[in-house]
Design a protein around this motif. Structure first.
Motif, mmCIF file in Angstrom:
data_model
loop_
_atom_site.group_PDB
_atom_site.id
_atom_site.type_symbol
_atom_site.label_atom_id
_atom_site.label_comp_id
_atom_site.label_asym_id
_atom_site.label_seq_id
_atom_site.Cartn_x
_atom_site.Cartn_y
_atom_site.Cartn_z
ATOM 1 N N ALA A 121 35.728 81.314 35.342
ATOM 2 C CA ALA A 121 37.008 80.746 35.656
ATOM 3 C C ALA A 121 37.607 81.223 36.960
ATOM 4 N N SER A 122 36.965 82.473 37.445
ATOM 5 C CA SER A 122 37.449 83.025 38.621
ATOM 6 C C SER A 122 36.258 83.865 39.193
ATOM 7 N N LYS A 123 36.501 83.821 40.560
ATOM 8 C CA LYS A 123 35.473 84.453 41.408
ATOM 9 C C LYS A 123 36.084 86.239 41.359
ATOM 10 N N MET A 124 37.086 86.366 40.811
ATOM 11 C CA MET A 124 37.796 87.937 40.952
ATOM 12 C C MET A 124 36.905 88.484 40.104
ATOM 13 N N ASN A 125 36.620 89.704 40.863
ATOM 14 C CA ASN A 125 35.744 90.809 40.003
ATOM 15 C C ASN A 125 36.492 91.935 39.918
ATOM 16 N N LEU A 126 37.063 92.479 38.916
ATOM 17 C CA LEU A 126 37.775 93.795 38.922
ATOM 18 C C LEU A 126 36.793 94.940 38.295
ATOM 19 N N ASP A 127 37.065 96.067 38.769
ATOM 20 C CA ASP A 127 36.443 97.219 38.186
ATOM 21 C C ASP A 127 37.131 97.459 36.817
ATOM 22 N N GLU A 128 36.148 97.510 35.656
ATOM 23 C CA GLU A 128 36.644 97.756 34.317
ATOM 24 C C GLU A 128 37.385 98.948 34.098
ATOM 25 N N GLY A 129 37.217 100.153 35.203
ATOM 26 C CA GLY A 129 38.103 101.086 35.124
ATOM 27 C C GLY A 129 39.634 100.971 35.098
ATOM 28 N N TYR A 130 39.886 99.668 35.579
ATOM 29 C CA TYR A 130 41.445 99.208 36.011
ATOM 30 C C TYR A 130 42.204 98.464 34.617
ATOM 31 N N LEU A 131 40.943 98.208 33.649
ATOM 32 C CA LEU A 131 41.331 97.185 32.544
ATOM 33 C C LEU A 131 41.514 98.097 31.125
ATOM 34 N N SER A 132 42.149 97.692 30.356
ATOM 35 C CA SER A 132 42.236 98.358 29.032
ATOM 36 C C SER A 132 41.712 97.636 27.983
ATOM 37 N N GLU A 133 40.994 97.909 27.129
ATOM 38 C CA GLU A 133 40.591 97.059 25.882
ATOM 39 C C GLU A 133 41.496 97.351 24.568
ATOM 40 N N PRO A 134 42.174 95.984 23.953
ATOM 41 C CA PRO A 134 43.163 96.306 23.074
ATOM 42 C C PRO A 134 42.141 96.518 21.871
ATOM 43 N N GLN A 135 43.128 97.477 20.853
ATOM 44 C CA GLN A 135 42.616 98.099 19.796
ATOM 45 C C GLN A 135 43.665 97.702 18.755
ATOM 46 N N ALA A 136 43.106 97.243 17.451
ATOM 47 C CA ALA A 136 43.648 96.868 16.360
ATOM 48 C C ALA A 136 44.395 98.101 15.547
ATOM 49 N N VAL A 137 45.484 97.938 15.427
ATOM 50 C CA VAL A 137 46.623 98.812 14.483
ATOM 51 C C VAL A 137 47.057 98.253 13.283
ATOM 52 N N GLU A 138 47.272 99.006 12.249
ATOM 53 C CA GLU A 138 47.867 98.504 11.124
ATOM 54 C C GLU A 138 48.649 99.807 10.532
ATOM 55 N N PHE A 139 49.923 99.282 10.127
ATOM 56 C CA PHE A 139 50.773 100.407 9.616
ATOM 57 C C PHE A 139 51.702 99.530 8.479
ATOM 58 N N PRO A 140 52.135 100.515 7.659
ATOM 59 C CA PRO A 140 52.806 99.996 6.213
ATOM 60 C C PRO A 140 54.180 99.351 6.578
ATOM 61 N N THR A 141 54.695 98.509 5.997
ATOM 62 C CA THR A 141 56.190 98.001 6.004
ATOM 63 C C THR A 141 56.579 97.792 4.655
ATOM 64 N N ALA A 142 57.868 97.190 4.538
ATOM 65 C CA ALA A 142 58.619 97.358 3.566
ATOM 66 C C ALA A 142 57.738 96.545 2.433
ATOM 67 N N GLY A 143 58.108 96.899 1.079
ATOM 68 C CA GLY A 143 57.388 96.198 -0.130
ATOM 69 C C GLY A 143 55.720 96.446 -0.144
ATOM 70 N N GLY A 144 55.567 97.536 0.451
ATOM 71 C CA GLY A 144 53.957 97.840 0.233
ATOM 72 C C GLY A 144 52.949 97.120 1.205
ATOM 73 N N LYS A 145 53.596 96.070 2.123
ATOM 74 C CA LYS A 145 52.627 95.312 2.657
ATOM 75 C C LYS A 145 52.098 95.729 4.007
ATOM 76 N N MET A 146 51.195 95.539 4.495
ATOM 77 C CA MET A 146 50.566 96.034 5.910
ATOM 78 C C MET A 146 50.735 95.008 6.914
ATOM 79 N N ALA A 147 51.222 95.616 8.035
ATOM 80 C CA ALA A 147 51.549 94.952 9.349
ATOM 81 C C ALA A 147 50.340 95.178 10.243
ATOM 82 N N HIS A 148 49.816 94.221 11.148
ATOM 83 C CA HIS A 148 48.744 94.223 12.097
ATOM 84 C C HIS A 148 49.134 94.010 13.615
ATOM 85 N N MET A 149 48.820 94.664 14.402
ATOM 86 C CA MET A 149 49.086 94.548 15.701
ATOM 87 C C MET A 149 47.929 95.085 16.663
ATOM 88 N N LEU A 150 48.027 94.339 18.167
ATOM 89 C CA LEU A 150 46.926 95.026 19.113
ATOM 90 C C LEU A 150 47.869 95.785 20.233
#
Length: 150
Positions: A121-150
């Motif tokens: 999609a692009s000819k731009m080539n960035l060094d991977e050292g400048y990029l971050s990779e998302p990580q999934a995180v989950e945490f408890p919320t009200a009512g004993g449910k779990m929320a998910h985020m990146l």
């Protein structure tokens, strides 16, 4: 978004799992699943507990899912021919590209697949050292449910 089959008793899920097996495919020809010649389905699977998506083959007889080894986590517009699977693939570290691989079937679907990148999609080539990779995180919320985020 899940995949269902029509049965005499009414619609039945092909696989019950907390994941998305399809998406809003009405958008500009988007296809998040395709039928293979065997009748099985190759699909994009999005698990809310993971970052990104993955490809898998859903066996419609056994309802089992066989992952397809894929370096891309942003997937869409699947297309199949008699022997090839093509898609748009990208990730937080890879520029989106049109890519393809041989169609895996059965046990051959597991493990890494060999992918060919056709056009980026692009000819731009960035060094991977400048990029971050998302990580999934989950945490408890009200009512004993779990929320998910990146």
């Amino acid at each position: 978004w899940n995949l269902y089959k029509d049965t005499p008793a009414g619609p039945a899920a092909l696989r019950t799992q907390e994941a998305e097996f399809a998406g809003p495919d009405w958008g500009l020809g988007q296809r998040s699943f395709q039928f293979l010649a065997s009748g099985n389905i190759v699909c994009v699977v999005s698990d809310p507990k993971k970052s990104g998506s993955e490809l898998a083959v859903l066996n419609v007889t056994t309802n089992t899912l066989s992952p397809i080894g894929c370096p891309y986590t942003n997937l869409g517009s699947l297309s199949v021919s008699s022997s090839l699977l093509a898609t748009l693939g990208g990730s937080s570290l890879k520029v989106s590209a049109v890519v393809f691989t041989a169609i895996p079937e059965g046990a051959a679907a597991e493990g890494p697949a060999e992918w060919t990148e056709v056009r980026f999609a692009s000819k731009m080539n960035l060094d991977e050292g400048y990029l971050s990779e998302p990580q999934a995180v989950e945490f408890p919320t009200a009512g004993g449910k779990m929320a998910h985020m990146l």
